[in-house]
Design an enzyme around this catalytic site. Structure first.
Site, PDB file in Angstrom:
ATOM      1  N   SER A  63       0.856  -1.182   0.000  1.00  0.00           N
ATOM      2  CA  SER A  63       0.000   0.000   0.000  1.00  0.00           C
ATOM      3  C   SER A  63       0.892   1.232   0.000  1.00  0.00           C
ATOM      4  O   SER A  63       2.117   1.131   0.132  1.00  0.00           O
ATOM      5  CB  SER A  63      -0.898  -0.001   1.242  1.00  0.00           C
ATOM      6  OG  SER A  63      -0.098   0.154   2.415  1.00  0.00           O
ATOM      7  N   ASP A 110      -1.442  -1.684  -3.885  1.00  0.00           N
ATOM      8  CA  ASP A 110      -2.810  -1.526  -3.402  1.00  0.00           C
ATOM      9  C   ASP A 110      -3.314  -0.101  -3.646  1.00  0.00           C
ATOM     10  O   ASP A 110      -2.645   0.707  -4.273  1.00  0.00           O
ATOM     11  CB  ASP A 110      -2.833  -1.904  -1.916  1.00  0.00           C
ATOM     12  CG  ASP A 110      -4.185  -2.391  -1.435  1.00  0.00           C
ATOM     13  OD1 ASP A 110      -5.100  -2.546  -2.265  1.00  0.00           O
ATOM     14  OD2 ASP A 110      -4.325  -2.641  -0.219  1.00  0.00           O
ATOM     15  N   HIS A 111      -4.467   0.203  -3.088  1.00  0.00           N
ATOM     16  CA  HIS A 111      -5.201   1.449  -3.296  1.00  0.00           C
ATOM     17  C   HIS A 111      -4.358   2.684  -3.605  1.00  0.00           C
ATOM     18  O   HIS A 111      -3.529   3.088  -2.811  1.00  0.00           O
ATOM     19  CB  HIS A 111      -6.041   1.765  -2.055  1.00  0.00           C
ATOM     20  CG  HIS A 111      -7.074   0.747  -1.757  1.00  0.00           C
ATOM     21  ND1 HIS A 111      -8.380   0.873  -2.164  1.00  0.00           N
ATOM     22  CD2 HIS A 111      -6.997  -0.435  -1.096  1.00  0.00           C
ATOM     23  CE1 HIS A 111      -9.060  -0.184  -1.770  1.00  0.00           C
ATOM     24  NE2 HIS A 111      -8.241  -0.997  -1.111  1.00  0.00           N
ATOM     25  N   HIS A 227     -13.455  -2.212   4.531  1.00  0.00           N
ATOM     26  CA  HIS A 227     -12.071  -2.398   4.960  1.00  0.00           C
ATOM     27  C   HIS A 227     -12.004  -2.414   6.483  1.00  0.00           C
ATOM     28  O   HIS A 227     -12.689  -1.645   7.149  1.00  0.00           O
ATOM     29  CB  HIS A 227     -11.183  -1.259   4.446  1.00  0.00           C
ATOM     30  CG  HIS A 227     -10.994  -1.278   2.966  1.00  0.00           C
ATOM     31  ND1 HIS A 227     -11.282  -0.196   2.169  1.00  0.00           N
ATOM     32  CD2 HIS A 227     -10.553  -2.246   2.132  1.00  0.00           C
ATOM     33  CE1 HIS A 227     -11.019  -0.492   0.901  1.00  0.00           C
ATOM     34  NE2 HIS A 227     -10.575  -1.729   0.857  1.00  0.00           N
ATOM     35  N   LEU A 289      -6.474  -9.316   1.944  1.00  0.00           N
ATOM     36  CA  LEU A 289      -6.436  -9.708   3.354  1.00  0.00           C
ATOM     37  C   LEU A 289      -5.306  -8.939   4.022  1.00  0.00           C
ATOM     38  O   LEU A 289      -4.136  -9.217   3.778  1.00  0.00           O
ATOM     39  CB  LEU A 289      -6.207 -11.216   3.467  1.00  0.00           C
ATOM     40  CG  LEU A 289      -6.550 -11.873   4.801  1.00  0.00           C
ATOM     41  CD1 LEU A 289      -8.056 -11.811   5.060  1.00  0.00           C
ATOM     42  CD2 LEU A 289      -6.090 -13.318   4.816  1.00  0.00           C
TER      43      LEU A 289
END
Length: 361
Positions: A63, A110-111, A227, A289
């Protein structure tokens, strides 16, 4: 036929057509691949060990905040400097060590919200430079999370970046609709439940725009997922994923069982086995996860410290004698390893629930 038989690269970081082949295999055999957020070499090892020991592929992702941590908390993140350097450092580390575990690994980020696009730009620049030298991108895939923006802007920016990514044979994951809770750079904790569900028409509009560029993309749509772990969560409706697939199949003149969309399950921590299986049966090929793994990693270290506290108070002196050394108890390789073992155990549970276990046999 084991999953590795459909891959040209059997072990280590896979890219390009191999990523699509792996997701096609997962969809056909009705399993999903856990995507584990990693923040250090230690968490990388925990995930790789679990996948190897269970003969499973794995997705490792950084992330924005996790990448900055990988670079070191003492490194300034002005202009996304630490996040760019940390994600690239993690990528090179994973590329160097993953082949030793004998499994295929998808290297992902990730995001990335709109305000974090300088991070994305820095990684994509590194991908293009790596491609120029090696004929493949540094990362297997990236995620754009522009769900805070209008659907029009979200899809438009994804088209812009995906056009560039497709030239280096890179997979894109995008998010449409709102996933509740908080994840690096995106906070939707105050969102009302009725906004946590994407419509089939909206999901298909993403497919319509991106499929003109390349088939190598997946969609993280909202179906009540959140989340993190909360006492009171939104009503998860994984059956909505089936309506997304049915609508897309109808628009594409395909059979419903073809499941033309590659779907992603965000906010997987704390969900039930039944919900996971329903989602996977409807074409989810990747499940994020993170929160559960964070707690699992802590639990091993926490329990070790509590159990060995009489050996950890001073360098010398413990219940066996005032002159007894304690180095073998406070050596970081000992107590950090306890966190790796409990995190690996939690990932093993996920591999079983997601039906990933044994996919390489």
């Amino acid at each position: 036929m084991p999953a590795q038989d459909v891959l040209t690269r059997k072990t280590g970081v896979i890219v390009g057509d191999d990523v699509k082949a792996l997701f096609d295999y997962a969809k056909e055999h009705k399993f999903a691949i856990p995507a584990i957020n990693v923040t250090s070499s230690s968490t990388v090892v925990a995930a790789l060990e679990a996948a190897r020991d269970n003969k499973s592929p794995i997705i490792l992702q950084t992330s924005n905040g996790g990448a900055a941590y990988f670079a070191g908390k003492g490194v300034s993140n002005e202009g996304q400097n630490a996040s760019i350097r940390g994600s690239i450092a993690a990528a090179h580390y994973i590329r160097s060590i993953a082949p030793a575990y004998g499994i295929p690994v998808v290297l992902h980020t990730d995001h990335c919200a709109k305000k974090l696009l300088p991070w994305f730009d820095g990684m994509l620049k590194a991908d293009e430079e790596y491609f120029a030298k090696h004929g493949e991108p540094l990362f297997s895939s990236h995620m754009l999370d522009l769900s805070e923006e209008t659907d029009e802007e979200n899809i438009g920016l994804c088209v812009k970046y995906f056009t560039r990514m497709a030239k280096i044979h890179q997979w894109l994951e995008m998010e449409i609709g709102i996933t509740g809770g908080e994840e690096d750079g995106v906070n939707n904790e105050g969102t009302s439940n009725d906004k946590l569900y994407t419509t089939p028409e909206t999901v298909f509009s993403v497919h319509e725009a991106l499929s003109k560029i390349s088939p190598n993309f997946s969609i993280a749509s909202a179906f009540g997922n959140v989340h993190g772990v909360y006492k009171i969560a939104a009503a998860l409706k994984p059956e909505l994923l089936g309506t997304f697939q049915d609508y897309a199949a109808k628009q594409l003149n395909k059979k419903a069982e073809d499941k033309p969309l590659y779907l992603v399950f965000h906010g997987g921590s704390g969900s039930s086995t039944k919900d996971f299986h329903t989602a996977i049966d409807f074409g989810v090929v990747k499940v994020n996860l993170d929160t559960d793994c964070q707690f699992a990693y802590l639990s091993g270290i926490r329990d070790y410290v509590l159990n060995k506290k009489d050996y950890l108070m001073t360098p010398v002196g413990n219940p066996t004698g005032e002159d007894s050394p304690n180095k073998k108890y406070y050596d970081p390789r000992v107590w950090v390893r306890e966190g790796e073992k409990t995190m690996s155990k939690r990932i093993t549970q996920a591999l079983e629930i997601f039906r990933t276990k044994g996919a390489l046999e």
